[in-house]
Write a protein that holds these residues in place. Structure first.
Motif, PDB file in Angstrom:
ATOM      1  N   ARG A 161       3.100   5.987  -3.063  1.00  0.00           N
ATOM      2  CA  ARG A 161       4.203   6.813  -3.563  1.00  0.00           C
ATOM      3  C   ARG A 161       4.160   6.910  -5.081  1.00  0.00           C
ATOM      4  NH1 ARG A 161       8.797   3.649  -3.100  1.00  0.00           N
ATOM      5  NH2 ARG A 161       8.865   3.334  -5.334  1.00  0.00           N
ATOM      6  N   GLN A 162       3.911   5.759  -5.725  1.00  0.00           N
ATOM      7  CA  GLN A 162       4.018   5.735  -7.182  1.00  0.00           C
ATOM      8  C   GLN A 162       2.792   6.312  -7.877  1.00  0.00           C
ATOM      9  OE1 GLN A 162       5.562   2.081  -8.944  1.00  0.00           O
ATOM     10  NE2 GLN A 162       6.145   1.407  -6.916  1.00  0.00           N
ATOM     11  N   ASN A 163       1.628   6.098  -7.292  1.00  0.00           N
ATOM     12  CA  ASN A 163       0.401   6.479  -7.987  1.00  0.00           C
ATOM     13  C   ASN A 163      -0.758   6.585  -6.988  1.00  0.00           C
ATOM     14  OD1 ASN A 163      -1.809   6.772  -9.649  1.00  0.00           O
ATOM     15  ND2 ASN A 163      -1.171   5.209 -11.107  1.00  0.00           N
ATOM     16  N   ALA A 200       0.837  -1.201   0.000  1.00  0.00           N
ATOM     17  CA  ALA A 200       0.000   0.000   0.000  1.00  0.00           C
ATOM     18  C   ALA A 200       0.871   1.250   0.000  1.00  0.00           C
ATOM     19  CB  ALA A 200      -0.923  -0.008   1.218  1.00  0.00           C
ATOM     20  N   SER A 250       2.572   1.798  -3.314  1.00  0.00           N
ATOM     21  CA  SER A 250       1.628   2.168  -4.368  1.00  0.00           C
ATOM     22  C   SER A 250       1.232   3.640  -4.213  1.00  0.00           C
ATOM     23  CB  SER A 250       0.391   1.275  -4.322  1.00  0.00           C
ATOM     24  OG  SER A 250      -0.454   1.629  -3.243  1.00  0.00           O
ATOM     25  N   GLN A 261      -3.479   8.216  -6.917  1.00  0.00           N
ATOM     26  CA  GLN A 261      -4.824   8.170  -7.485  1.00  0.00           C
ATOM     27  C   GLN A 261      -5.268   6.720  -7.666  1.00  0.00           C
ATOM     28  OE1 GLN A 261      -5.058   9.523 -11.483  1.00  0.00           O
ATOM     29  NE2 GLN A 261      -6.847  10.802 -11.123  1.00  0.00           N
ATOM     30  N   ARG A 262      -4.357   5.896  -8.107  1.00  0.00           N
ATOM     31  CA  ARG A 262      -4.655   4.492  -8.305  1.00  0.00           C
ATOM     32  C   ARG A 262      -4.899   3.807  -6.954  1.00  0.00           C
ATOM     33  NH1 ARG A 262      -7.484   0.927 -10.255  1.00  0.00           N
ATOM     34  NH2 ARG A 262      -6.840   0.943 -12.428  1.00  0.00           N
ATOM     35  N   ALA A 263      -4.085   4.149  -5.969  1.00  0.00           N
ATOM     36  CA  ALA A 263      -4.273   3.556  -4.641  1.00  0.00           C
ATOM     37  C   ALA A 263      -5.676   3.863  -4.123  1.00  0.00           C
ATOM     38  CB  ALA A 263      -3.205   4.064  -3.676  1.00  0.00           C
ATOM     39  N   THR A 264      -6.105   5.114  -4.280  1.00  0.00           N
ATOM     40  CA  THR A 264      -7.456   5.481  -3.858  1.00  0.00           C
ATOM     41  C   THR A 264      -8.486   4.643  -4.596  1.00  0.00           C
ATOM     42  OG1 THR A 264      -6.717   7.739  -3.564  1.00  0.00           O
ATOM     43  CG2 THR A 264      -9.084   7.397  -3.621  1.00  0.00           C
ATOM     44  N   ALA A 265      -8.254   4.462  -5.889  1.00  0.00           N
ATOM     45  CA  ALA A 265      -9.246   3.758  -6.702  1.00  0.00           C
ATOM     46  C   ALA A 265      -9.383   2.289  -6.319  1.00  0.00           C
ATOM     47  CB  ALA A 265      -8.895   3.874  -8.193  1.00  0.00           C
ATOM     48  N   VAL A 266      -8.400   1.733  -5.601  1.00  0.00           N
ATOM     49  CA  VAL A 266      -8.585   0.363  -5.115  1.00  0.00           C
ATOM     50  C   VAL A 266      -8.904   0.355  -3.617  1.00  0.00           C
ATOM     51  CG1 VAL A 266      -7.221  -0.741  -6.914  1.00  0.00           C
ATOM     52  CG2 VAL A 266      -6.113  -0.070  -4.777  1.00  0.00           C
ATOM     53  N   GLY A 267      -9.314   1.508  -3.111  1.00  0.00           N
ATOM     54  CA  GLY A 267      -9.864   1.527  -1.753  1.00  0.00           C
ATOM     55  C   GLY A 267      -8.870   1.818  -0.648  1.00  0.00           C
ATOM     56  N   ILE A 268      -7.685   2.351  -0.999  1.00  0.00           N
ATOM     57  CA  ILE A 268      -6.679   2.609   0.036  1.00  0.00           C
ATOM     58  C   ILE A 268      -6.602   4.100   0.333  1.00  0.00           C
ATOM     59  CG2 ILE A 268      -4.221   2.470   0.589  1.00  0.00           C
ATOM     60  CD1 ILE A 268      -4.167   0.004  -1.301  1.00  0.00           C
ATOM     61  N   ARG A 269      -6.802   4.459   1.591  1.00  0.00           N
ATOM     62  CA  ARG A 269      -6.677   5.871   1.978  1.00  0.00           C
ATOM     63  C   ARG A 269      -5.214   6.177   2.253  1.00  0.00           C
ATOM     64  NH1 ARG A 269      -9.955   7.294   6.829  1.00  0.00           N
ATOM     65  NH2 ARG A 269      -9.345   9.412   6.329  1.00  0.00           N
ATOM     66  N   VAL A 275      -2.007   5.610   5.992  1.00  0.00           N
ATOM     67  CA  VAL A 275      -0.835   4.792   5.676  1.00  0.00           C
ATOM     68  C   VAL A 275       0.434   5.633   5.794  1.00  0.00           C
ATOM     69  CG1 VAL A 275       0.324   3.506   3.831  1.00  0.00           C
ATOM     70  CG2 VAL A 275      -2.117   3.190   4.217  1.00  0.00           C
TER      71      VAL A 275
END
Ligand code: ADP
Ligand code: MG
Lengths: 332, 249
Positions: free
Chosen positions: A204-206, A199, A202, A208-216, A220
């Motif tokens: 760090r790298q992206n 998490a 992810s 927006q993508r992390a949010t889109a898979v449900g990670i706040r 973290v």
């Protein structure tokens, strides 16, 4: 596969540090043992920062705050233990490392929670500035705190104690510091490969993508910042005991910069990078510091070279070297 | 007709003087593919971003499964099953295909605060990930870095990640963009399969794909809905022909 190769390099680097410490001890070179101890401690500070900076992309320019808090925890507790004054809430000081370390880490963790909660609202250059600003605040606070030596800092005459060890013997203190470094490396290695580590990287790298898979992102990042601060604080406590002295300079932005240099020199986001970086730093300081006061100019050049041409740092260079060797062997 | 799973009412969003979403209402029903079409700059992506919680609308409301979700942040909406793909493909470049999908499995479950167990040896992640990878047609590419994938493969990876959310709705922003003819055909087949998992709100420029896939179409121009209807209704609509389809011809 890459993982395996990097694992071998990590073992090599950590093993080399141990070998230098033990070898120097056997050769009766106490001073070199102490240098190796310094590498272990500063490397540990870098391992802490690396978690935030390397894996989390959180460029903290204020980790000296946590290094210093760790150091002052050791210094303050030791000074109260020495003169018998109660500290607060009926608690006295302590000269036991097993008490000092948790206090150092909890204090820094709490500070990181506050600083992180505010600074993580910003990003990029603002994050750098906010973390720097907090560290500077604590620096000036330490300077103007005469109870604990103010600008002059605080000396203590014996190292704090660890059950069953004579901490004043270089090799024994080295053993303590290197063991803690080893533990921190194992911990870091596990964390970065856990779900949490996925998490974090992810985000760090992206993000927006992390949010889109449900990670706040914020919880973290904040958790990472706190863990990172606690590891760096442990290093600060060890550093205080190494020198038997703490001063506000532990909080200074120079210190933050140095810890960052260990990480970048060694290789951002590489597990043992900070050890390689700290070793290189101390080696240069030791070898060239005698020749010229301007050794840092050379360090600057090296840093520039690394950033421009070898973003993987020393670890990246070693990896490439090994690959080239292996390829040559395969070709023969 | 059954109740809509996603229901948008009176949504408005302005960027300064520009009204990007102008009083948009739209329903997505179970089992359907609902295409959202319109010229560039019509506000399609902006609408998707408001649905997933990336940007806040100035007015209006969004209900999902009968509940208003206006106050939920993006991560919470994703965990509820709003799965999104991006107009420009968006994956974690340094992760392998497997790690990307595992990340989505972990995120969807809401269990990312586990610190010491290696993710790669966690069958709770690897098992489901394998299934979604297969479903998206990426078997054999598990250990490839996402940055090394072809454009089409990256699109498939996004679909695998969306599947990992066990979505109740797919929001796909121009999934065909940048795909060749062959790729677009393949993806059209995958999407028509995907509708069995969950209804799809499909933003798409490729009219062949839209007419092949969509049950209903909404046409957006300058942020306004100018028509909603079945494929044949939209094809016959004079306003649409003039303001949008006409442009294409
Ligand atoms: N963050 C933003 N700030 C200002 N204007 C924006 C922003 N995002 C989109 N716009 C503008 O809003 C309009 C709609 O954009 P968009 O939703 O991307 O259109 P579409 O996806 O239909 O091509 C465009 O004119 C675009 O320039
Ligand atoms: Mg768009």
């Amino acid at each position: 596969m890459t993982m395996n190769r990097e694992f071998i390099i990590n073992i090599m680097i950590f093993g080399l540090l141990i070998a230098v410490g033990i070898g120097a001890h056997l050769a009766g070179q106490g001073f070199t043992v102490t240098l190796a101890t310094k590498v272990a401690i500063l490397g540990l500070a870098g391992v802490g920062l690396n978690l935030a900076l390397g894996y989390g992309g959180l460029v903290s320019f204020g980790h000296a705050a946590f290094f210093g808090i760790g150091g002052y925890a050791a210094g303050v507790l030791a000074s109260h233990a020495a003169n018998g004054d109660p500290l607060m809430f009926g608690f006295g000081g302590s000269n036991q490392m097993l008490v000092i370390w948790p206090v150092a880490m909890l204090a820094a963790g709490f500070a990181a929670l506050m600083i992180g909660a505010l600074s993580l609202r910003t990003s990029g250059v603002y994050f750098i500035m906010v973390t720097l600003a907090f560290a500077q605040m604590i620096y000036y606070f330490a300077i103007s705190w005469p109870r604990y030596g103010g600008e002059d800092g605080l000396s203590f005459y014996v190292r704090n104690a660890f059950p069953g060890m004579n901490t004043l013997k270089p090799i024994e203190y080295f053993t303590i510091c290197a063991s803690l470094l080893g533990l921190a490396l194992v911990f870091s290695g596990l964390v970065t490969q856990s779900r949490f580590g996925l998490a974090l990287q992810s985000i760090r790298q992206n993000p927006q993508r992390a949010t889109a898979v449900g990670i706040r992102a914020t919880p973290v990042r904040l958790t990472t910042f706190v863990i990172s601060a606690m590891i760096t604080a442990l290093a600060g406590a060890l550093y205080a005991d190494l020198n038997r002295f703490v001063s506000p300079s532990m909080f200074s932005w120079h210190m933050s910069g140095e810890i960052m240099v260990f990480v970048i020199l060694g290789g951002v986001g590489r597990l043992c990078g900070p050890i390689a970086g700290a070793a290189m730093f101390i080696l240069l300081e030791h070898l060239l510091g005698k020749v010229s006061d301007h050794w840092q100019a050379l360090l600057g050049l090296m840093l520039l070279g690394i950033v421009l041409f070898a973003p993987g740092g020393l670890i990246g260079l070693i990896t490439k070297g090994l690959d080239a060797l292996r390829k040559e062997k395969a070709d023969v | 007709m059954s109740d809509p799973i996603l229901s948008i009412r009176g949504l408005k969003k302005s960027f300064g003087a520009l009204t990007a979403t102008d009083d948009v209402s739209l329903d997505l029903y179970p089992g359907e593919i609902h295409a959202l079409i319109g010229p560039n700059g019509a506000g399609k992506s902006t609408l998707i971003k408001q649905i997933v919680g990336e940007i806040r609308p100035d007015a209006g409301s969004i209900a999902f499964e009968g509940q208003v979700i206006d106050r939920l942040d993006g991560a919470a909406r994703a965990r509820r099953g709003l799965a999104r793909s991006f107009q420009v493909s968006s994956v974690i470049p340094d992760f392998t295909v497997q790690q990307n999908v595992m990340l989505a499995v972990a995120g969807a479950g809401g269990h990312v605060f586990r610190f010491l167990r290696p993710a790669l040896s966690d069958p709770g992640l690897t098992g489901p990930a394998q299934g979604y990878i297969a479903h998206a047609g990426l078997t054999g590419r598990e250990q490839s870095k996402a940055s090394a994938l072809s454009h089409g493969e990256r699109r498939k990876l996004e679909i695998a990640m969306a599947l990992a959310l066990r979505p109740k709705v797919f929001l796909l922003d121009e999934p065909m963009a940048g795909m060749g003819l062959e790729g677009a055909k393949q993806l059209t087949a995958i999407l028509s399969e995907l509708r069995r998992e969950a209804p799809i709100l499909l933003v798409e420029h490729d009219m062949d794909a839209v007419f092949a896939l969509a049950d209903r179409i909404t046409v957006l121009v300058y942020g306004r809905v100018i028509a909603t209807g079945t494929v044949s209704e939209i094809r016959a609509n004079p306003l649409v022909r003039q303001s949008y389809l006409g442009e294409e011809a």
